[in-house]
Structure formats: structure tokens, C-alpha cells
Design a protein around this motif. Structure first.
Motif, PDB file in Angstrom:
ATOM      1  N   UNK A  22       3.262 -27.519  46.565  1.00 14.19           N
ATOM      2  CA  UNK A  22       1.850 -27.929  45.861  1.00 14.19           C
ATOM      3  C   UNK A  22       0.873 -26.999  46.136  1.00 14.19           C
ATOM      4  N   UNK A  23       0.887 -26.177  47.613  1.00 15.71           N
ATOM      5  CA  UNK A  23      -0.027 -25.173  47.836  1.00 15.71           C
ATOM      6  C   UNK A  23       0.153 -23.927  47.152  1.00 15.71           C
ATOM      7  N   UNK A  24       1.348 -23.625  46.588  1.00 16.32           N
ATOM      8  CA  UNK A  24       1.523 -22.417  45.713  1.00 16.32           C
ATOM      9  C   UNK A  24       0.457 -22.718  44.774  1.00 16.32           C
ATOM     10  N   UNK A  25       0.719 -24.006  43.890  1.00 16.37           N
ATOM     11  CA  UNK A  25       0.035 -24.328  42.886  1.00 16.37           C
ATOM     12  C   UNK A  25      -1.363 -24.187  42.817  1.00 16.37           C
ATOM     13  N   UNK A  26      -2.195 -24.848  44.011  1.00 16.07           N
ATOM     14  CA  UNK A  26      -3.561 -24.975  44.202  1.00 16.07           C
ATOM     15  C   UNK A  26      -3.874 -23.496  44.510  1.00 16.07           C
ATOM     16  N   UNK A  27      -3.060 -22.788  45.323  1.00 19.23           N
ATOM     17  CA  UNK A  27      -3.579 -21.221  45.729  1.00 19.23           C
ATOM     18  C   UNK A  27      -3.766 -20.449  44.478  1.00 19.23           C
ATOM     19  N   UNK A  28      -3.337 -20.822  43.295  1.00 14.32           N
ATOM     20  CA  UNK A  28      -3.657 -19.867  42.114  1.00 14.32           C
ATOM     21  C   UNK A  28      -5.265 -20.307  41.698  1.00 14.32           C
ATOM     22  N   UNK A  47       8.740 -28.897  52.116  1.00 11.31           N
ATOM     23  CA  UNK A  47       9.033 -28.027  50.996  1.00 11.31           C
ATOM     24  C   UNK A  47       8.092 -28.719  49.769  1.00 11.31           C
ATOM     25  N   UNK A  48       8.070 -29.774  49.688  1.00 10.99           N
ATOM     26  CA  UNK A  48       6.914 -30.309  48.635  1.00 10.99           C
ATOM     27  C   UNK A  48       5.488 -29.664  48.819  1.00 10.99           C
ATOM     28  N   UNK A  49       5.164 -30.105  50.061  1.00  6.48           N
ATOM     29  CA  UNK A  49       3.857 -29.353  50.604  1.00  6.48           C
ATOM     30  C   UNK A  49       3.651 -27.999  50.093  1.00  6.48           C
ATOM     31  N   UNK A  85      -2.628 -23.257  54.119  1.00  6.34           N
ATOM     32  CA  UNK A  85      -3.958 -22.955  54.052  1.00  6.34           C
ATOM     33  C   UNK A  85      -4.352 -22.485  52.837  1.00  6.34           C
ATOM     34  N   UNK A  86      -3.789 -21.676  52.113  1.00  9.21           N
ATOM     35  CA  UNK A  86      -4.354 -21.164  50.823  1.00  9.21           C
ATOM     36  C   UNK A  86      -4.254 -22.384  49.840  1.00  9.21           C
ATOM     37  N   UNK A  87      -3.278 -23.472  49.736  1.00  4.11           N
ATOM     38  CA  UNK A  87      -3.314 -24.529  49.096  1.00  4.11           C
ATOM     39  C   UNK A  87      -4.335 -25.377  49.328  1.00  4.11           C
ATOM     40  N   UNK A  88      -4.862 -25.628  50.717  1.00  5.79           N
ATOM     41  CA  UNK A  88      -5.959 -26.359  50.825  1.00  5.79           C
ATOM     42  C   UNK A  88      -7.210 -25.694  50.517  1.00  5.79           C
ATOM     43  N   UNK A  89      -7.223 -24.411  50.571  1.00  4.81           N
ATOM     44  CA  UNK A  89      -8.396 -23.600  49.914  1.00  4.81           C
ATOM     45  C   UNK A  89      -8.583 -24.080  48.394  1.00  4.81           C
ATOM     46  N   UNK A  90      -7.677 -23.974  47.819  1.00 10.68           N
ATOM     47  CA  UNK A  90      -7.676 -24.241  46.338  1.00 10.68           C
ATOM     48  C   UNK A  90      -8.011 -25.648  46.207  1.00 10.68           C
TER      49      UNK A  90
END
Length: 774
Positions: A29-35, A24-26, A252-257
Motif C-alpha cells: 500500500x505504501x508503494x502505491x501511495x508513494x507514487x 507486507x500488505x502495508x 513513511x513515503x506511503x503515509x506522505x502520499x
């Protein structure tokens, strides 16, 4: 590996709350970095920033001379009337006051210039007769310049020139301002206007890319649901793999960001691919838990055994798939490398999601169901996929005719590999764009009327205001136009100075400087930067369409030879660069580097398998069927008339990465069963019966996932989808047809070899005694 997997399985079984909390934490964080993900279509996605090609293009050409235009096309019966010309004058006056606008060129400006010379008043005449008189004069005195913006009396253009270094945010603001200015210019009835050009087209392409990616993910998800219901309904939670893989996609989206991996026209196709590959991991874990649970015992024991057996096997498959994608790093094109990196990140995230979240969720849900069944006295019914007996019977049939199967497979592959060398390469960049996109239709309409605007740009460095340098530029331009049919015209600082100096080049350097000081900045921008850098522009029309990538490359090489032969003055250096040079190099790298990427993928996969298994046979086996699939696909592409493009150039690496996974999972299960029986045929029958349905289910869901790409409005992505779907079908076919034959023949060969060695070792003492007696 099994012991390590068992320890991991016990940890997963004992810590569900920890795993779900971390997941859930990951996810948050992923939703945040995906932006923070950026969409990139700039030159950096095509060329390495530290390469000589980029340095020459960016610093010698783009920063000093690069321009881009918003083009206003005016057409109809009234393009030369006083009302239309006055509207053009209002439009150009408004746009020239906008930041970053270098200037505009219009029919109104040319008419007003002639009127000012004749009357001393710079205005648009009110009389149509006077306008017609001026146009006739321009046809006599400056026909080339007039034809460039007025090819006939029904069409004219107003280019609004901008520097290429303009920030994207500013460019996005200027385009709607241009549209607003056109509306406010109040063109009369009978004069229709269209705002077009590469800037308007690029803006629409970016919007279409964003919408396309969302639609592709949605279609991919819906097709996956259909596939899972069709072939995976024998398990308790047939749709569970879908949310598990989508969780991996979010990560994956999160890691992209987080890693600042940009989204490009190529990498946006990675997500349906990742869904197709990632769902395979979730299916394999869930299928094995179901199988272990049905054998009896607790769900906890089934989860531990699944992780112990499947986690290492799927990890090996992931490494091999990753090796296929890693081969894309050998490409000289950044966006292909970004595609490979995105796929690598994606399969790792999907594996982690399947291993930790998928297994945990199944374990918790089945444990709860078990407890309810125990309280209610219900008995769990054993389920089996209806496809299992079909697969077992099919493999048995194939093995009974193994010579014919293997012979046909090899022959078709060799023929296909030869045919692949004759598959054409698509080099028209506009063919990669949705063909019904209104800005593309408008852009092509503009090209049909005014012709192509492809150019070769030659940067001249040194004392460019020296008369001898100007004479060399002038003579070189005349020479190239006269000797190369593909070069339609040449313009340079020399032609600019001649135009403002009575058709001659001054004899003194000071006179040249004086002429340049009198020239407007708009006129000088494309031809000179200071006194040490100038540009020669060679007009080559619609080169890519007429000559193709190979023809353009040949022309550039010939111009390079001309530059060497036509000796320039001492202290002067020349460099050929510009959009055409960059795009031709990139297209060549995208399409011709595919063989190198495929061979590298083969070597990497073989080396990794050899390192893991330390067995030559096991290292070669998974690669051979996929190599055959590459040959089969080459034949299909040739017969069907398909072409290679920047995305399909990655096909070989993709087939190796995705297809080898099926073979490895089958091989791992075969050798697991072989530990329990000496009969290789029995072991293969059990293995295909146990894992065959899961491989078929994952293969079908992968096919359905890739099918979403076919729905893409971008022809490049759509054709890639068609080809990848066929590739996965062939890979699945090879896994159940060619691979079992190779697997069994290897075991028979090993057995005969072992028997021969055993017999030889038993006969050796007798042979030695006999030899001694003789």
C-alpha cells in the motif's frame, strides 16, 4: 508499562506470520501511495493559504498582475545586425502564438516600431547603417526602455512574459517550446543565445531535488553499512537494522502520499535524518535481545523480555523526539511544519517497523539457528562489544573529575548561547542552490549584465481611471524615487497613460478610458485590471544582495509610512505586496522563529517527562545536557563562520529531539539496574556497560546517516548536514560526559536529603520533650 510490554511481547512472539503478512500488505500500500507524492516549490510552501499575506499576494497581486518570464539572452558581436534582429522577430512571432504567452519584448520590436513610424512599413531594415540610426534615435527619445533590453551593443534580452497562475504542466511544456523556437529562429554566427530566467532555473532546481534525494538515500545507506560493521558486529545480524529502518522509510513515503504531505526543498532532508534516528530504535531492540539471549534461556523468552523492557523506554524516547519535532509546528512557514510532520510520521513508522518486524525477524532467525545448533551440538558463543569496557572506564574517569567537567560544560554553554546571538543569517535565496548548477550560472550572468530586478508592488484599489487617482500615483512615484535612495524608479498606470497621451494625464475620466481602450493588452497587463485595480511598481534593483533581509524590511516599512503620509484620494485603498514582501517575511519567519521553536521544544519535552515520570528530577535531567549542546553549537557556528538558513533554523528542536533520546535510554536502564542494587555507582556502571555500546552504535550510525546530507549539492542542505553531524557528536559526548555526572549527583542529593529527613524525624520527639520541659 512493563506488564503491558510483556503482554505485547508475548503476542509478537506468538504471531510472526500475522505480523509479517500485515507488514507486507502495508508495504504494498505504501508503494502505491508513494507514487502520489507531489513536489512543491510554490508560494503555498512558504505562506499559509488562509493568511492575510497570502490573500493579498495571491488574489490582489498574483492573479491580476503577477508575471514570470522565460528570458532569452543574446550576446556577441552581432546582436544588432539585421540577421540577429530578424531572428529575434521570428522568435517573438512564434512565441506570441503559444498559449498563455502574454507577449514579448525585443530589440527587433523597438526597431520595427520606429521604422514603421518613419516609412509606414513595419519591418527590420536590411541596412546596418539604418539600424544604427534608429538605435541612436531611441537613445535620445527613450533611453530607459532601450537600456533595459540593450545595456551595450554586445548584449540584449528577449523576455517572454507568462502569467504566474499558469498550470505547472503547461509551464513545463512552454519551456522546451521556447528552446525549440530559439533554435528555429536561426540566429547568425556571432550571436550566441541562452534560455534563462527564473522559470528555467526553477525547472532545473526541481530536477536536481529529485536526483539529490535519491542520491542522499543511497549514500546514507552505504554509510550506515560501514557504521554497523564497525560498531555493531558483536551481534549475530549486524546489518539487520538497515533493512528494518528502510522498511519504516517506505511506510513513511506511503503515509506522505496518503496524507498528501508535499515534498519541499526542506522536507527532502528529512529522510537521511529519519534513517539516522530510526536505526537507533532497531539497534536498541536488537542489542537487548542479544543481551537477554546471552544470559541463557530461549530466544522466545529473550524477545518477550526485550519488548517488555525496551519497547516502553524507546516509546518514551520517541515521544520526546516527537516533542522536539512538534515544536516546529509553531513556525508560520508551511514547509517547516511539513518537515516537522514528516519527521513525526517517520519516527513512528520506524518504531513500528523495529518493534514488530525487527523483533519478529530476529526471533525467527535466532530460533532457527538455535535448533540447528542443538541438532549439531554447537554452543553459542557469548559476544561483547569491544567498545563496552572503554565506555565504562571513560564514564568512571569523568565521575572522578565531575566538578571540572560540569563547570567547563556550563561555562562553554553560556558563552556559546551568547555567541549564537551574533551568528549571521543567510537571506540570499540563490545561495541555497547548487552553485555549479548551469542554469544558476547563466541566471547570475544575466543579472551581472542587466542588474537586479527586485520590486516592491503597491496595489491601488478604487476608481483607478479617475484623473485625480492617476495624478496621485504619478506624484507618489516621483516622491518615493526622490526621497528613497534604494528606490531606483517607479512605474504605474499613470506613467503608462502619460506615455500614450503626450506625456500628460488627461483631465477627464472618459479620456483616460479612451486611452486605455487603445492600449495593447500586453502593455496594460502589469498595471491595470478593469477600472478598479491598478499597480505601482517600485524598482529596488538587487535589494536582497545589497540591503539584506533587515534592510529590505526597513525599506518596506518606510514605504508603508510614505503611503500613510502621502495621502491618497478618498475612496482609494493601497496595499504593499508582491514577491519581495512575501519572501522577506518568509525569510524573517524562518530564521528568527528558531528561538521560539527551541524554547517550545524545551517546555514540551520537560512537560511530557514530568507527566510520564511524575518526578521533577527525571523530567529535568535529559533536557539539561541537550540545552548545553545547543549552547556549544552556537559557539561552534560563531567561531567557524557558519550562518543560519531556513533548515538550520530548526537545529535547536532537532538537537532536543534526537539528543534527549540517548539520555532517556541511559536513564531508563540506570533505574532498571538500580532496582537490583542500592549502589548508584554500580547501577550506572552496569547500565553504561549494557546500553553504552548500543547508544554509541546508534549514535555513530546516526552521524553517518546525517553525513549523507553533507554530500547534497544544495548548500542549504549540505550546511545543515554539517551542523547536525556536529550536533549529534556533541549530544553523544554529553550523554557519556555531562549526563552521568548529573544522574549521579541527583541520586546523591536524594540520598542525603532522605538521610537528613530520617535524622530529623528521629530527633523530633526528643526536641519536643526538651521544649516541653523548658
Amino acid at each position: 508499562m512493563v506488564r503491558g510490554g510483556e503482554r505485547l511481547g508475548r503476542w509478537i512472539e506468538a504471531n510472526p506470520i500475522v505480523i509479517l503478512t500485515l507488514a507486507a500488505l502495508l508495504t504494498v500500500a505504501s508503494i502505491h501511495y508513494a507514487q502520489t507524492i507531489t513536489m512543491e516549490t510554490e508560494i503555498e510552501t512558504f505562506v499559509d493559504a488562509d493568511s492575510r499575506l497570502y490573500v493579498e499576494f495571491s488574489h490582489l497581486y498574483n492573479d491580476r498582475f503577477g508575471t514570470q518570464s522565460i528570458v532569452v539572452l543574446v550576446e556577441g558581436d552581432s546582436v544588432t545586425t539585421p540577421g540577429s534582429l530578424k531572428a529575434m522577430e521570428r522568435l517573438t512571432r512564434q512565441m506570441e502564438a503559444v498559449d498563455y504567452v502574454l507577449g514579448t519584448v525585443s530589440l527587433a520590436e523597438m526597431v520595427m516600431e520606429v521604422e514603421a513610424e518613419a516609412t509606414g512599413i513595419r519591418r527590420v531594415p536590411d541596412s546596418q547603417a539604418r539600424i544604427d540610426e534608429i538605435l541612436e534615435e531611441l537613445e535620445r527619445t527613450n533611453p530607459a526602455a532601450l537600456k533595459a533590453i540593450l545595456p551595450d551593443r554586445r548584449h540584449t534580452i528577449i523576455p517572454i512574459d507568462l502569467p504566474t497562475y499558469i498550470p505547472m504542466a503547461s509551464l513545463e511544456a512552454i519551456l522546451p517550446e521556447a528552446r525549440s523556437a530559439v533554435a528555429m529562429a536561426d540566429f547568425p554566427a556571432g550571436a550566441d543565445t541562452i534560455v534563462t530566467g527564473e522559470i528555467a532555473l526553477g525547472d532545473e532546481i526541481e530536477r536536481e531535488m529529485n536526483a539529490s534525494m535519491t542520491n542522499l538515500l543511497l549514500i546514507s545507506g552505504l554509510l550506515m553499512i560501514v557504521a554497523l560493521i564497525l560498531v555493531f558486529r558483536h551481534v549475530s545480524l549486524p546489518l539487520l537494522p538497515l533493512p528494518v529502518v528502510f522498511l519504516g522509510i517506505i511506510w513513511t513515503f506511503g503515509m506522505m502520499g496518503f496524507l498528501q504531505v508535499p515534498l519541499t526543498m526542506v522536507s527532502m532532508a528529512a529522510f537521511p535524518i529519519l534513517i539516522g534516528i530510526g536505526i537507533d530504535y532497531a539497534i536498541q531492540f536488537q542489542n537487548r535481545i542479544e543481551e537477554e539471549f546471552q544470559r541463557g534461556g530461549s530466544i522466545s523468552k529473550a524477545a518477550i523480555e526485550t519488548v517488555a523492557r525496551i519497547a516502553p523506554a524507546v516509546l518514551i524516547a520517541l515521544i520526546i523526539t516527537g516533542a522536539g519535532f512538534f515544536s516546529l509546528f509553531s513556525s508560520s512557514v508551511p514547509m517547516v511544519r511539513d518537515f516537522g510532520l514528516l519527521c513525526l510520521i517517520g519516527i513512528i513508522m520506524c518504531y513500528l517497523s523495529s518493534l514488530f518486524v525487527g523483533v519478529t525477524v530476529i526471533h525467527l532467525m535466532e530460533r532457527g539457528r538455535n535448533e540447528r545448533n542443538s541438532r549439531n551440538g554447537a554452543v553459542r558463543k557469548e559476544r561483547r562489544s569491544p567498545i563496552t569496557p572503554i565506555i565504562v572506564s571513560y564514564v568512571s574517569l569523568i565521575l572522578s573529575r565531575w566538578r571540572a567537567v560540569l563547570g567547563a560544560a556550563v561555562l562553554l554553554s553560556l558563552v556559546g548561547l551568547y555567541a549564537d546571538t551574533h551568528v549571521p543569517i543567510e537571506t540570499d535565496l540563490y545561495e541555497f542552490i547548487p552553485q555549479d548548477l548551469p542554469p544558476l550560472i547563466q541566471f547570475r550572468h544575466l543579472h551581472d549584465i542587466f542588474g537586479g530586478e527586485d520590486r516592491l508592488n503597491i496595489i491601488v484599489q478604487g476608481d483607478v481611471v479617475d484623473p485625480s487617482t492617476l495624478r496621485w500615483m504619478d506624484q507618489f512615484g516621483e516622491y518615493v524615487v526622490g526621497s528613497r535612495d534604494q528606490v531606483h524608479g517607479a512605474s504605474s498606470l499613470a506613467t503608462l497613460v502619460k506615455g500614450y497621451h503626450g506625456g500628460t494625464i488627461p483631465h477627464e475620466r472618459s479620456e483616460v478610458v479612451a486611452v486605455l481602450e487603445e492600449l495593447p493588452e500586453q502593455a496594460k497587463y502589469q498595471y491595470v485590471d478593469g477600472h478598479d485595480t491598478a499597480q505601482i511598481i517600485l524598482d529596488i534593483g538587487d535589494a536582497f544582495k545589497n540591503l539584506g533581509q533587515v534592510g529590505v524590511e526597513r525599506l518596506m516599512n518606510e514605504v508603508d509610512k510614505d503611503l500613510q503620509w502621502f495621502e491618497h484620494p478618498p475612496g482609494i485603498s493601497v496595499t504593499q505586496t508582491g514577491d519581495m514582501v512575501v519572501m522577506n517575511t518568509v525569510i524573517g519567519a524562518l530564521t528568527t522563529g528558531r528561538i521560539r521553536m527551541t524554547l517550545l521544544g524545551l517546555v514540551l519535552i520537560f512537560s511530557i517527562l514530568l507527566l510520564i515520570y511524575r518526578d521533577l528530577g527525571k523530567a529535568v535531567l535529559p533536557v539539561l545536557p541537550m540545552f548545553m549542546v545547543i549552547g556549544w553549537m552556537g559557539g561552534v557556528m560563531y567561531i567557524s563562520g557558519m550562518t543560519y538558513n531556513p533548515m538550520t533554523a530548526t537545529l535547536g528542536a532537532l538537537i532536543l529531539g534526537v539528543g534527549s533520546e540517548y539520555a532517556i535510554l541511559t536513564m531508563e536502564r540506570f533505574y532498571e539496574e538500580k532496582e537490583k542494587t542500592e549502589d548508584a555507582m554500580e547501577a550506572l556502571s552496569i547500565a553504561t556497560g549494557s546500553i553504552g555500546a548500543a547508544i554509541f552504535a546508534s549514535g555513530l550510525t546516526t552521524i553517518f546517516g546525517f553525513s549523507a546530507l553533507i554530500a547534497s549539492p544544495f548548500p542549504m542542505t549540505s550546511s545543515f548536514g554539517t551542523i547536525t553531524v556536529l550536533s549529534v557528536i556533541f549530544a553523544l559526548f554529553a550523554t557519556f560526559t555531562v549526563f552521568p555526572v548529573l544522574l549521579i549527583r541527583l541520586e546523591y542529593w536524594r540520598r542525603h536529603k532522605a538521610v537528613a529527613i530520617f535524622r530529623g524525624s528521629n530527633l523530633l520527639p526528643f526536641m519536643l520533650i526538651r521544649r516541653f520541659k523548658e
